[in-house]
Design an enzyme around this catalytic site. Sequence first.
Site, mmCIF file in Angstrom:
data_model
loop_
_atom_site.group_PDB
_atom_site.id
_atom_site.type_symbol
_atom_site.label_atom_id
_atom_site.label_comp_id
_atom_site.label_asym_id
_atom_site.label_seq_id
_atom_site.Cartn_x
_atom_site.Cartn_y
_atom_site.Cartn_z
ATOM 1 N N LEU A 44 52.243 31.409 23.924
ATOM 2 C CA LEU A 44 52.418 32.792 23.216
ATOM 3 C C LEU A 44 53.010 33.094 23.134
ATOM 4 C CD1 LEU A 44 48.328 33.920 23.800
ATOM 5 C CD2 LEU A 44 49.492 32.897 22.590
ATOM 6 N N GLY A 46 56.683 32.502 23.667
ATOM 7 C CA GLY A 46 57.799 31.938 22.823
ATOM 8 C C GLY A 46 57.094 31.968 21.667
ATOM 9 N N HIS A 267 41.713 31.757 40.986
ATOM 10 C CA HIS A 267 40.973 32.202 39.980
ATOM 11 C C HIS A 267 39.180 31.517 40.664
ATOM 12 C CE1 HIS A 267 38.515 32.219 36.557
ATOM 13 N NE2 HIS A 267 39.445 33.109 35.920
ATOM 14 N N SER A 285 35.678 29.722 32.264
ATOM 15 C CA SER A 285 36.330 31.003 31.863
ATOM 16 C C SER A 285 35.622 32.244 32.452
ATOM 17 C CB SER A 285 35.693 31.275 30.665
ATOM 18 O OG SER A 285 35.657 32.256 29.745
ATOM 19 N N ARG A 338 39.003 38.669 39.796
ATOM 20 C CA ARG A 338 39.348 37.690 40.249
ATOM 21 C C ARG A 338 39.823 37.305 41.826
ATOM 22 N NH1 ARG A 338 42.353 35.181 35.098
ATOM 23 N NH2 ARG A 338 40.929 35.416 33.928
ATOM 24 N N ARG A 464 46.492 39.998 38.036
ATOM 25 C CA ARG A 464 46.046 40.305 36.532
ATOM 26 C C ARG A 464 44.041 40.001 36.920
ATOM 27 N NH1 ARG A 464 44.616 37.145 32.790
ATOM 28 N NH2 ARG A 464 45.263 34.863 33.554
ATOM 29 N N LEU A 470 46.854 36.494 27.931
ATOM 30 C CA LEU A 470 46.695 36.274 26.607
ATOM 31 C C LEU A 470 48.078 37.701 25.861
ATOM 32 C CD1 LEU A 470 44.355 34.267 25.838
ATOM 33 C CD2 LEU A 470 45.823 33.512 25.566
#
Lengths: 667, 248
Positions: A44, A46, A267, A285, A338, A464, A470
């Site tokens: 995403l 680069g 995670h 997810s 998380r 994060r 993203l």
Amino acid sequence: MSILNSKVPSGPLSEKWTKHKNDINLVNPANKRNIDVIVVGTGLAGGSAAATLAELGYNVKTFCYQDSPRRAHSIAAQGGINAAKNYQGDGDSTYRLFYDTIKGGDYRSREENVYRLAEVSANIIDQCVAQGVPFAREYGGLLDNRSFGGVLVSRTFYAKGQTGQQLLLGAYSAMNRQINRGKIKSYTRHEMLDLVIVDGKARGIIARDMVTGELERHSAHAVVIATGGYGNVFYLSTNAMGSNVTASWKIHKRGAFFANPCYTQIHPTCIPVSGDHQSKLTLMSESLRNDGRIWVPKKQEDAEAIQQGKLKPVDLAEEDRDYYLERRYPSFGNLVPRDVASRAAKERCDAGFGVNKTGEAVFLDFAAAIMRYGKEVAAVEHIENPSEEKIRELGEKVIETKYGNLFQMYEKIVDENPYKTPMMIYPAVHYTMGGVWVDYNLETTIPGCYCAGEANYSDHGANRLGASALMQGLADGYFVLPYTIGDYLADDIRTGPISTDLPEFAEAEKNIQEQLDKLINNEGSKSVDHFHKRLGKIMWNKVGMSRNEKGLKEAISEIRELREAFWKDVRVPGDYNEVNPELEKAMRVADFLELGELFAIDALHRNESCGGHFREEYQTEEGEALRDDENFMYTAAWEFKGDPGKAVLHKEELNYENIEVKTRSYK
Amino acid sequence: MKLTLKIWRQKNAQTKGNMQTYPIDGIEGDMSFLEMLDVLNTQLIDKGEEPVVFDHDCREGICGTCSLQINGEPHGPDRLITTCQLHMRKFNDGDTIVIEPFRAKAFPVIKDLMVDRSSFERIQQAGGYISVNTSGNTIDANAIPIEKEHADESFNAAACIGCGACVAACKNASAMLFTAAKVSQFALLPQGQVEASRRVLNMVEQMDKEGFGNCTNTGACEIECPKGISLENIARMNREYLSASLKG
């Protein structure tokens, strides 16, 4: 005094980015044609940077180790992307996204970068929709949102469980448009192995063509590193098999400082390890925590019975279950961040309440959500007195439309039907908040060398939040870097093409050739994986979810020994002038073996717990992370001095002028 | 379990390849197919032999890197998954498994089981995009409502991972399903209408140039597709192509 200059512009927080964009130098369109930019990595960050820079008129070369830019590991991101659009009218705003991200990062990120991220987030959604990214929509035709951990609003945009795929294909399509125009030259199956610095500036790279094995010299006026995170230092992670630290580590060895390597995200919802053969871990997810409830048995004997297969989880009565996240954190419940969710799972499993054979798993249960949705649908469709069976059937359909692909993935791997029996999950290494230090312009400590996306350290502090990776990758690539790099390149309009015959290119190429020769001719006795797995075990056991001084000191010396053993005894079959995946792996593991040491050194020096960095010595009575703001409210940026063990620490103090620093609480 | 593997070995694009046989033991049902190949490769390296080269990366069925024709089927016997998601529990003790690369003129072998799919890249470069600048200065994302059914259908087409199983499954080595998926994604969205004619003409032209075969509506591609991309996309592309051609 620190030598780090963050180059944050002056003025009020909310006006800094606009002011900065107005103040910086621009390059006129005719001159852009004479300027070359190299972008390494086509995920995403680069991919979006390359497309935008080419669109502006620069000559761009992109490099990726995959056979197509579209296969970069951003593609695997599932849940969604945050943006402060406030389409739901639930009180969201740029400030709230900024605040949530700073708090979620446990007050260890740079305020101004995070504010900018929140500010441009809304643009990303507009941009992606214009590119044809098929986000999920409601029946009215407008975009749908869901909620992620650590926040109290619904600001996450998504495309089923394949949001990363759709966003990456969007960036890739923008790249394709520029490739078709001849403005991007895409080098696939190429791996960057070194950075070339001329007169103190980044001027090119050495890359290996992974098909012919040839080393190539590529020059440019600036180099962008967007090669992702280094989670594979743990061997087992949710990263792709090829994900590596090599580009970041090579620029580190050439002078780029490496920041906060110990900030790693474990995670909470991954499929548990099934055996020694395991090559990677699969994420389920975070969006599942919108509807799934996490629990373990209340009584140890029930846990043991489940471990031994004598008791089925569906047969355990409601009052015998411990929904420990809902119990400990009533206000955020299953949607705590998380790091908090992962530690809570480990705490229960360490106490003996784990639910699979190895005792390292907890349940993620959809039964309640299935019944709730089923009743909703029955009401909407005017089904009178529906049987429990009917309600379940209707509910399962709703769950399938929301998470169908994830449930299918789970079933294929575990061989159990998650609609009928709760999923088993356990934390796994997923994302690295640490990375190459960059200033406000995303420039590293090497002039002309920029770093974007997960590869840099900038926005997520010590933890994060979900659906923010993203957002950051695309913000960096589409909206930040194209401006800031222009400011730097404005000085290069008269430079002309950089020759690859310069001695600096020859020197870098020779170093790499020697390293390749050494590996090929080593005649050792053990495979690359053997060393990588051992490194992973050290990292997971001593530098993983919780760390202590003794373990970290052991890890440092064990990693050093392992590194020596690797160079003495690794066996790399085949030759360097052909397709040779073992050689590729060996080069990457060699860098992981150096990074691992710096990682442990960083974790050892940070005598506090914050976000994903949990030091057992520093915790509250309730087992929550205990920060030490007085002594550690800084970014640790390490300078390479010939050996990871000799790295020199530089500190960038963190100042929070627009946010009140508090103890993070999700209770 | 104990298995016999028959694997295509080929040093490089210039040399001829052949099938070689490798017995393997100690394989567990919980292993993925690629983990089984990892076990084989570790044994080969330990014996001083060259490991088998195959493409793989994410190992969770989304990057589209892995391939393999397993017992004659792209991505093996299971449905709606890629090779990396295939588990050994789908096989039985004593089985012989034949492993070949994806076979197509437009996918030349690079080494062993690794093939060159850059023809797919060029098809997408020919028109698989909407020509908007990435400045972010577009209209608000909610300015154009899109019917949910259309958005969902567009998503279903966009779910293609570009692995090439459709080509490998097709007796004509046709790339129609792949190309049609990309054309459909945009054809189903209002944003994609402006360039629709040019897109379909350019992409189909490039597809033909790459040496892919014609579509004879057999439907093997749809059955073998790990993402369940529907044949309806091919019908849609044909309509798009016809109307674009008539516009001239």
